[in-house]
Design an enzyme around this catalytic site. Structure first.
Site, PDB file in Angstrom:
ATOM      1  N   ALA A  65       0.864  -1.177   0.000  1.00 29.90           N
ATOM      2  CA  ALA A  65       0.000   0.000   0.000  1.00 29.90           C
ATOM      3  C   ALA A  65       0.904   1.232   0.000  1.00 29.90           C
ATOM      4  O   ALA A  65       2.052   1.163   0.443  1.00 29.90           O
ATOM      5  CB  ALA A  65      -0.883  -0.023   1.241  1.00 29.90           C
ATOM      6  N   GLY A 108       0.723  -4.967   0.932  1.00 23.80           N
ATOM      7  CA  GLY A 108      -0.463  -5.041   0.074  1.00 23.80           C
ATOM      8  C   GLY A 108      -0.178  -5.708  -1.268  1.00 23.80           C
ATOM      9  O   GLY A 108      -1.078  -6.288  -1.876  1.00 23.80           O
ATOM     10  N   GLU A 111      -0.440  -9.281  -0.553  1.00 19.14           N
ATOM     11  CA  GLU A 111      -1.866  -9.559  -0.329  1.00 19.14           C
ATOM     12  C   GLU A 111      -2.644  -9.563  -1.645  1.00 19.14           C
ATOM     13  O   GLU A 111      -3.538 -10.383  -1.844  1.00 19.14           O
ATOM     14  CB  GLU A 111      -2.443  -8.516   0.646  1.00 19.14           C
ATOM     15  N   GLU A 131       4.797  -5.137   7.223  1.00 18.41           N
ATOM     16  CA  GLU A 131       4.105  -4.034   7.880  1.00 18.41           C
ATOM     17  C   GLU A 131       4.602  -3.775   9.299  1.00 18.41           C
ATOM     18  O   GLU A 131       4.636  -2.639   9.763  1.00 18.41           O
ATOM     19  CB  GLU A 131       2.586  -4.304   7.918  1.00 18.41           C
TER      20      GLU A 131
HETATM   21  N1  CAA Z   1       4.629   3.168  -0.579  1.00 21.27           N
HETATM   22  C1  CAA Z   1       5.039   4.326  -1.130  1.00 21.27           C
HETATM   23  N2  CAA Z   1       6.194   4.444  -1.809  1.00 21.27           N
HETATM   24  C2  CAA Z   1       6.958   3.340  -1.940  1.00 21.27           C
HETATM   25  C3  CAA Z   1       6.592   2.106  -1.389  1.00 21.27           C
HETATM   26  C4  CAA Z   1       5.354   2.027  -0.688  1.00 21.27           C
HETATM   27  N3  CAA Z   1       4.893   0.889  -0.173  1.00 21.27           N
HETATM   28  N4  CAA Z   1       7.569   1.201  -1.664  1.00 21.27           N
HETATM   29  C5  CAA Z   1       8.507   1.856  -2.383  1.00 21.27           C
HETATM   30  N5  CAA Z   1       8.145   3.156  -2.546  1.00 21.27           N
HETATM   31  C6  CAA Z   1       8.876   4.210  -3.248  1.00 21.27           C
HETATM   32  C7  CAA Z   1      10.071   4.691  -2.427  1.00 21.27           C
HETATM   33  O1  CAA Z   1       9.655   5.630  -1.457  1.00 21.27           O
HETATM   34  C8  CAA Z   1      10.939   5.275  -3.499  1.00 21.27           C
HETATM   35  O2  CAA Z   1      10.425   6.545  -3.855  1.00 21.27           O
HETATM   36  P1  CAA Z   1      11.416   7.835  -3.934  1.00 21.27           P
HETATM   37  O3  CAA Z   1      12.360   7.500  -5.057  1.00 21.27           O
HETATM   38  O4  CAA Z   1      10.487   8.963  -4.241  1.00 21.27           O
HETATM   39  O5  CAA Z   1      12.094   7.915  -2.613  1.00 21.27           O
HETATM   40  C9  CAA Z   1      10.698   4.359  -4.701  1.00 21.27           C
HETATM   41  O6  CAA Z   1       9.467   3.695  -4.437  1.00 21.27           O
HETATM   42  C10 CAA Z   1      11.772   3.292  -4.850  1.00 21.27           C
HETATM   43  O7  CAA Z   1      11.908   2.603  -3.611  1.00 21.27           O
HETATM   44  P2  CAA Z   1      13.312   2.408  -2.838  1.00 21.27           P
HETATM   45  O8  CAA Z   1      14.252   3.518  -3.175  1.00 21.27           O
HETATM   46  O9  CAA Z   1      13.015   2.172  -1.396  1.00 21.27           O
HETATM   47  O10 CAA Z   1      13.817   1.044  -3.550  1.00 21.27           O
HETATM   48  P3  CAA Z   1      14.781  -0.063  -2.945  1.00 21.27           P
HETATM   49  O11 CAA Z   1      15.091  -0.973  -4.080  1.00 21.27           O
HETATM   50  O12 CAA Z   1      15.913   0.561  -2.209  1.00 21.27           O
HETATM   51  O13 CAA Z   1      13.894  -0.845  -1.843  1.00 21.27           O
HETATM   52  C11 CAA Z   1      11.887  -1.956  -1.042  1.00 21.27           C
HETATM   53  C12 CAA Z   1      12.792  -1.590  -2.247  1.00 21.27           C
HETATM   54  C13 CAA Z   1      12.633  -2.937  -0.130  1.00 21.27           C
HETATM   55  C14 CAA Z   1      10.655  -2.625  -1.613  1.00 21.27           C
HETATM   56  C15 CAA Z   1      11.534  -0.696  -0.249  1.00 21.27           C
HETATM   57  O14 CAA Z   1      11.043   0.296  -1.158  1.00 21.27           O
HETATM   58  C16 CAA Z   1      10.470  -0.912   0.797  1.00 21.27           C
HETATM   59  O15 CAA Z   1      10.777  -1.412   1.869  1.00 21.27           O
HETATM   60  N6  CAA Z   1       9.202  -0.515   0.502  1.00 21.27           N
HETATM   61  C17 CAA Z   1       8.103  -0.605   1.453  1.00 21.27           C
HETATM   62  C18 CAA Z   1       7.613  -2.016   1.629  1.00 21.27           C
HETATM   63  C19 CAA Z   1       6.503  -2.057   2.668  1.00 21.27           C
HETATM   64  O16 CAA Z   1       6.699  -1.769   3.820  1.00 21.27           O
HETATM   65  N7  CAA Z   1       5.287  -2.452   2.232  1.00 21.27           N
HETATM   66  C20 CAA Z   1       4.134  -2.523   3.100  1.00 21.27           C
HETATM   67  C21 CAA Z   1       3.296  -1.272   3.009  1.00 21.27           C
HETATM   68  S1  CAA Z   1       1.962  -1.197   4.169  1.00 21.27           S
HETATM   69  C22 CAA Z   1       0.761  -2.173   3.518  1.00 21.27           C
HETATM   70  O17 CAA Z   1       0.893  -2.698   2.440  1.00 21.27           O
HETATM   71  C23 CAA Z   1      -0.475  -2.317   4.374  1.00 21.27           C
HETATM   72  C24 CAA Z   1      -1.493  -3.286   3.869  1.00 21.27           C
HETATM   73  O18 CAA Z   1      -1.602  -4.362   4.384  1.00 21.27           O
HETATM   74  C25 CAA Z   1      -2.455  -2.935   2.812  1.00 21.27           C
END
Ligand code: CAA
Length: 257
Positions: A65, A108, A111, A131
């Site tokens: 998400a 998400g 999911e 999460e």
């Molecule tokens: N939401 C918003 N933006 C996201 C995102 C997310 N879930 N995941 C990645 N992005 C964005 C980053 O912020 C980044 O944007 P900027 O360039 O503007 O900073 C861009 O995508 C590229 O990401 P990274 O630079 O972080 O890429 P990476 O290769 O270094 O890392 C990753 C990849 C490990 C996937 C890392 O991006 C990450 O940990 N993302 C979040 C994963 C996460 O926590 N997901 C769960 C979300 S909560 C949820 O989903 C609740 C639910 O149950 C519905």
């Protein structure tokens, strides 16, 4: 459509939906999810579509998400937005949806893949429910679907540690159907979709509903549901055609009637 791409016929009766927010690793914001809901409803109603493939890009199926969109929300705002209503509608799609996953399928994104009916993965796929690392828990079915798919012990470990599963681990846990090299996973997904699309869409939809019923009810009710659906196929021209073709030793031609 700003955040997804839809191709109604990549092959006869097979549609492709591609999540298309590559810079944000396909983070699932509201707008994307609403486009996805609308596209799936449209494809579900289109008689020339029998199987839907849902995919992302090589680097990410979806990284979850949209954290930036959620970060400052209050609990009440989250309740009133009712963001998961969109997800419920995806779950109710009657036609089979195959997730073709490469790269990150996190939160998400994981999911969403699990909401699909099957998961075909590339060797680079990574699954996880991270999460907990950002102070929350899965909200789109992760605690339930992950546990049903891989069991309590593994699911608890993944969800409480937030660690990622490799494609091979996901395969050995039973979370995904198959793992293929990055170069061929989409071709293999299309092959499976074409195989399913060649069958009676009536039988395929009833079979999907009956399998899903096994998660939602107890055995007695599930068996009764399956039996009625089985009998119902005998009201279709496709069942007559399928069985007649078998007896006549020829290939059946299914019309979805
Ligand atoms: N939401 C918003 N933006 C996201 C995102 C997310 N879930 N995941 C990645 N992005 C964005 C980053 O912020 C980044 O944007 P900027 O360039 O503007 O900073 C861009 O995508 C590229 O990401 P990274 O630079 O972080 O890429 P990476 O290769 O270094 O890392 C990753 C990849 C490990 C996937 C890392 O991006 C990450 O940990 N993302 C979040 C994963 C996460 O926590 N997901 C769960 C979300 S909560 C949820 O989903 C609740 C639910 O149950 C519905």
């Amino acid at each position: 459509m700003n955040f997804i791409k839809v191709e109604e016929q990549i092959e006869p009766f097979v549609a492709l939906v591609e999540l298309n927010r590559p810079k944000e690793l396909n983070a699932l914001n509201h707008e994307l999810m609403e486009e996805l809901r609308a596209a799936l409803a449209m494809l579900d109603a289109n008689a020339s579509v029998r199987v839907i493939i849902l995919t992302g890009n090589d680097k990410a199926f979806a990284a979850g998400a949209d954290i930036k969109q959620m970060a400052d929300k209050t609990a009440i705002e989250m309740v009133m937005e009712d963001r998961f209503r969109t997800w419920d509608q995806i779950r109710l799609t009657k036609k089979p949806i195959i997730a073709a996953v490469s790269g990150f399928a996190l939160g998400g994104g994981c999911e969403l893949a699990m909401t699909c009916d099957m998961i075909m993965a590339s060797e680079t796929a990574k699954f996880g429910q991270p999460e907990v690392r950002i102070g929350t828990i899965p909200g789109a079915g992760g605690t339930q679907r992950m546990t049903k798919a891989i069991g309590k012990a593994k699911s608890m470990e993944l969800i409480l540690s937030g660690r990622f599963l490799s494609a091979q681990e996901a395969l050995s846990y039973g979370l995904v159907n198959h793992v293929f090299p990055l170069e061929t996973y989409m071709m293999e997904t299309i092959k499976l979709a074409k195989e399913i699309a060649a069958y009676s869409p009536v039988a395929v939809q009833l079979a999907k509903e009956a399998v899903n019923r096994s998660f939602e009810t107890h055995l007695e009710e599930g068996l009764a549901f399956e039996r009625k659906s089985f009998y119902l196929t005998f009201a279709s021209e496709d069942q007559k055609e399928g069985m007649k073709a078998f007896v006549e030793k020829r290939t059946p031609s299914y019309k979805g009637k």
